[in-house]
Design a protein around this motif. Structure first.
Motif, PDB file in Angstrom:
ATOM      1  N   PRO A   5     -38.083 -12.283  70.116  1.00 33.44           N
ATOM      2  CA  PRO A   5     -37.238 -11.168  70.591  1.00 33.44           C
ATOM      3  C   PRO A   5     -36.951 -11.241  72.089  1.00 33.44           C
ATOM      4  O   PRO A   5     -35.841 -10.972  72.523  1.00 33.44           O
ATOM      5  CB  PRO A   5     -38.052  -9.922  70.237  1.00 33.44           C
ATOM      6  CG  PRO A   5     -38.881 -10.349  69.089  1.00 33.44           C
ATOM      7  CD  PRO A   5     -39.229 -11.798  69.371  1.00 33.44           C
ATOM      8  N   ASP A   6     -37.948 -11.614  72.892  1.00 29.41           N
ATOM      9  CA  ASP A   6     -37.715 -11.733  74.333  1.00 29.41           C
ATOM     10  C   ASP A   6     -36.736 -12.846  74.656  1.00 29.41           C
ATOM     11  O   ASP A   6     -35.924 -12.728  75.574  1.00 29.41           O
ATOM     12  CB  ASP A   6     -39.025 -11.976  75.082  1.00 29.41           C
ATOM     13  CG  ASP A   6     -39.823 -10.701  75.306  1.00 29.41           C
ATOM     14  OD1 ASP A   6     -39.203  -9.616  75.325  1.00 29.41           O
ATOM     15  OD2 ASP A   6     -41.038 -10.790  75.461  1.00 29.41           O
ATOM     16  N   ALA A   7     -36.765 -13.936  73.897  1.00 34.70           N
ATOM     17  CA  ALA A   7     -35.862 -15.058  74.147  1.00 34.70           C
ATOM     18  C   ALA A   7     -34.416 -14.710  73.787  1.00 34.70           C
ATOM     19  O   ALA A   7     -33.486 -15.224  74.394  1.00 34.70           O
ATOM     20  CB  ALA A   7     -36.324 -16.277  73.356  1.00 34.70           C
ATOM     21  N   LEU A   8     -34.216 -13.818  72.817  1.00 39.64           N
ATOM     22  CA  LEU A   8     -32.878 -13.464  72.348  1.00 39.64           C
ATOM     23  C   LEU A   8     -32.297 -12.207  72.986  1.00 39.64           C
ATOM     24  O   LEU A   8     -31.121 -11.915  72.798  1.00 39.64           O
ATOM     25  CB  LEU A   8     -32.896 -13.265  70.829  1.00 39.64           C
ATOM     26  CG  LEU A   8     -33.245 -14.480  69.988  1.00 39.64           C
ATOM     27  CD1 LEU A   8     -33.355 -14.079  68.521  1.00 39.64           C
ATOM     28  CD2 LEU A   8     -32.225 -15.584  70.174  1.00 39.64           C
ATOM     29  N   LYS A   9     -33.103 -11.486  73.722  1.00 40.58           N
ATOM     30  CA  LYS A   9     -32.648 -10.182  74.226  1.00 40.58           C
ATOM     31  C   LYS A   9     -31.497 -10.318  75.216  1.00 40.58           C
ATOM     32  O   LYS A   9     -31.409 -11.262  75.977  1.00 40.58           O
ATOM     33  CB  LYS A   9     -33.787  -9.418  74.866  1.00 40.58           C
ATOM     34  CG  LYS A   9     -34.184  -9.938  76.231  1.00 40.58           C
ATOM     35  CD  LYS A   9     -35.281  -9.113  76.819  1.00 40.58           C
ATOM     36  CE  LYS A   9     -35.624  -9.686  78.195  1.00 40.58           C
ATOM     37  NZ  LYS A   9     -36.826  -9.203  78.751  1.00 40.58           N
ATOM     38  N   GLN A  11     -30.610  -7.177  76.829  1.00 37.97           N
ATOM     39  CA  GLN A  11     -30.922  -6.126  77.786  1.00 37.97           C
ATOM     40  C   GLN A  11     -32.091  -5.296  77.279  1.00 37.97           C
ATOM     41  O   GLN A  11     -32.232  -5.063  76.085  1.00 37.97           O
ATOM     42  CB  GLN A  11     -29.699  -5.234  77.966  1.00 37.97           C
ATOM     43  CG  GLN A  11     -29.803  -4.249  79.076  1.00 37.97           C
ATOM     44  CD  GLN A  11     -28.489  -3.501  79.279  1.00 37.97           C
ATOM     45  OE1 GLN A  11     -27.722  -3.321  78.345  1.00 37.97           O
ATOM     46  NE2 GLN A  11     -28.251  -3.068  80.486  1.00 37.97           N
ATOM     47  N   LYS A  12     -32.912  -4.850  78.211  1.00 36.93           N
ATOM     48  CA  LYS A  12     -34.011  -3.932  77.889  1.00 36.93           C
ATOM     49  C   LYS A  12     -33.924  -2.783  78.881  1.00 36.93           C
ATOM     50  O   LYS A  12     -33.934  -2.999  80.084  1.00 36.93           O
ATOM     51  CB  LYS A  12     -35.348  -4.650  78.016  1.00 36.93           C
ATOM     52  CG  LYS A  12     -36.540  -3.789  77.693  1.00 36.93           C
ATOM     53  CD  LYS A  12     -37.815  -4.596  77.826  1.00 36.93           C
ATOM     54  CE  LYS A  12     -39.024  -3.722  77.774  1.00 36.93           C
ATOM     55  NZ  LYS A  12     -40.252  -4.470  78.051  1.00 36.93           N
ATOM     56  N   LEU A  38     -40.204   5.373  75.809  1.00 38.60           N
ATOM     57  CA  LEU A  38     -38.986   5.340  75.010  1.00 38.60           C
ATOM     58  C   LEU A  38     -38.018   4.380  75.698  1.00 38.60           C
ATOM     59  O   LEU A  38     -37.784   4.487  76.902  1.00 38.60           O
ATOM     60  CB  LEU A  38     -38.345   6.722  74.913  1.00 38.60           C
ATOM     61  CG  LEU A  38     -39.200   7.831  74.323  1.00 38.60           C
ATOM     62  CD1 LEU A  38     -38.503   9.175  74.493  1.00 38.60           C
ATOM     63  CD2 LEU A  38     -39.475   7.564  72.872  1.00 38.60           C
ATOM     64  N   GLY A  39     -37.478   3.441  74.941  1.00 35.40           N
ATOM     65  CA  GLY A  39     -36.562   2.482  75.530  1.00 35.40           C
ATOM     66  C   GLY A  39     -35.580   1.934  74.517  1.00 35.40           C
ATOM     67  O   GLY A  39     -35.627   2.261  73.333  1.00 35.40           O
ATOM     68  N   THR A  40     -34.683   1.084  75.003  1.00 31.77           N
ATOM     69  CA  THR A  40     -33.678   0.433  74.168  1.00 31.77           C
ATOM     70  C   THR A  40     -33.715  -1.062  74.453  1.00 31.77           C
ATOM     71  O   THR A  40     -33.739  -1.479  75.607  1.00 31.77           O
ATOM     72  CB  THR A  40     -32.273   0.978  74.473  1.00 31.77           C
ATOM     73  OG1 THR A  40     -32.289   2.400  74.323  1.00 31.77           O
ATOM     74  CG2 THR A  40     -31.236   0.391  73.532  1.00 31.77           C
ATOM     75  N   PHE A  41     -33.741  -1.848  73.403  1.00 35.11           N
ATOM     76  CA  PHE A  41     -33.811  -3.298  73.458  1.00 35.11           C
ATOM     77  C   PHE A  41     -32.587  -3.820  72.725  1.00 35.11           C
ATOM     78  O   PHE A  41     -32.377  -3.494  71.572  1.00 35.11           O
ATOM     79  CB  PHE A  41     -35.102  -3.713  72.735  1.00 35.11           C
ATOM     80  CG  PHE A  41     -35.562  -5.106  72.957  1.00 35.11           C
ATOM     81  CD1 PHE A  41     -35.257  -6.115  72.066  1.00 35.11           C
ATOM     82  CD2 PHE A  41     -36.351  -5.406  74.051  1.00 35.11           C
ATOM     83  CE1 PHE A  41     -35.717  -7.390  72.254  1.00 35.11           C
ATOM     84  CE2 PHE A  41     -36.823  -6.680  74.247  1.00 35.11           C
ATOM     85  CZ  PHE A  41     -36.502  -7.685  73.351  1.00 35.11           C
ATOM     86  N   SER A  42     -31.754  -4.590  73.400  1.00 31.95           N
ATOM     87  CA  SER A  42     -30.523  -5.097  72.773  1.00 31.95           C
ATOM     88  C   SER A  42     -30.631  -6.587  72.480  1.00 31.95           C
ATOM     89  O   SER A  42     -31.012  -7.373  73.342  1.00 31.95           O
ATOM     90  CB  SER A  42     -29.321  -4.872  73.684  1.00 31.95           C
ATOM     91  OG  SER A  42     -29.089  -3.494  73.867  1.00 31.95           O
ATOM     92  N   ILE A  43     -30.310  -6.958  71.248  1.00 31.99           N
ATOM     93  CA  ILE A  43     -30.242  -8.356  70.827  1.00 31.99           C
ATOM     94  C   ILE A  43     -28.862  -8.571  70.241  1.00 31.99           C
ATOM     95  O   ILE A  43     -28.459  -7.861  69.315  1.00 31.99           O
ATOM     96  CB  ILE A  43     -31.324  -8.703  69.780  1.00 31.99           C
ATOM     97  CG1 ILE A  43     -32.719  -8.497  70.381  1.00 31.99           C
ATOM     98  CG2 ILE A  43     -31.159 -10.126  69.268  1.00 31.99           C
ATOM     99  CD1 ILE A  43     -33.848  -8.710  69.410  1.00 31.99           C
ATOM    100  N   SER A  49     -34.115   0.815  69.093  1.00 32.99           N
ATOM    101  CA  SER A  49     -34.938   1.800  69.781  1.00 32.99           C
ATOM    102  C   SER A  49     -36.378   1.305  69.845  1.00 32.99           C
ATOM    103  O   SER A  49     -36.924   0.815  68.859  1.00 32.99           O
ATOM    104  CB  SER A  49     -34.880   3.126  69.032  1.00 32.99           C
ATOM    105  OG  SER A  49     -35.713   4.066  69.654  1.00 32.99           O
ATOM    106  N   LEU A  50     -36.993   1.438  71.009  1.00 33.16           N
ATOM    107  CA  LEU A  50     -38.402   1.113  71.190  1.00 33.16           C
ATOM    108  C   LEU A  50     -39.144   2.401  71.516  1.00 33.16           C
ATOM    109  O   LEU A  50     -38.761   3.128  72.431  1.00 33.16           O
ATOM    110  CB  LEU A  50     -38.594   0.145  72.360  1.00 33.16           C
ATOM    111  CG  LEU A  50     -38.007  -1.237  72.220  1.00 33.16           C
ATOM    112  CD1 LEU A  50     -38.201  -2.005  73.531  1.00 33.16           C
ATOM    113  CD2 LEU A  50     -38.684  -1.982  71.100  1.00 33.16           C
TER     114      LEU A  50
END
Length: 64
Positions: A5-9, A11-12, A38-43, A49-50
């Protein structure tokens, strides 16, 4: 692979973060604590939603 997930993200974003500590007035010792994220992770431009929440209560006992 846990790192995928970190490699494909794309934006966080952190939307909010909070924490608390409750203290017993008589003893000054902690009786509870917690944290919330609370956060948002975009792939691939798809937002996810995180949410993380943790709470801990402490029991004060006499060990004598």
């Amino acid at each position: 692979d846990p790192n995928l997930p970190d490699a494909l993200k794309n934006q966080k974003i952190t939307d909010s973060t909070s924490a608390y500590l409750a203290v017993d007035k008589a003893t000054g010792l902690p009786v509870a604590s917690g944290v919330e994220y609370l956060g948002t992770f975009s792939i691939a431009e798809q937002p996810y939603s995180l949410t993380y929440q943790s709470e801990q209560n402490y029991l004060l006992t006499d060990i004598s």
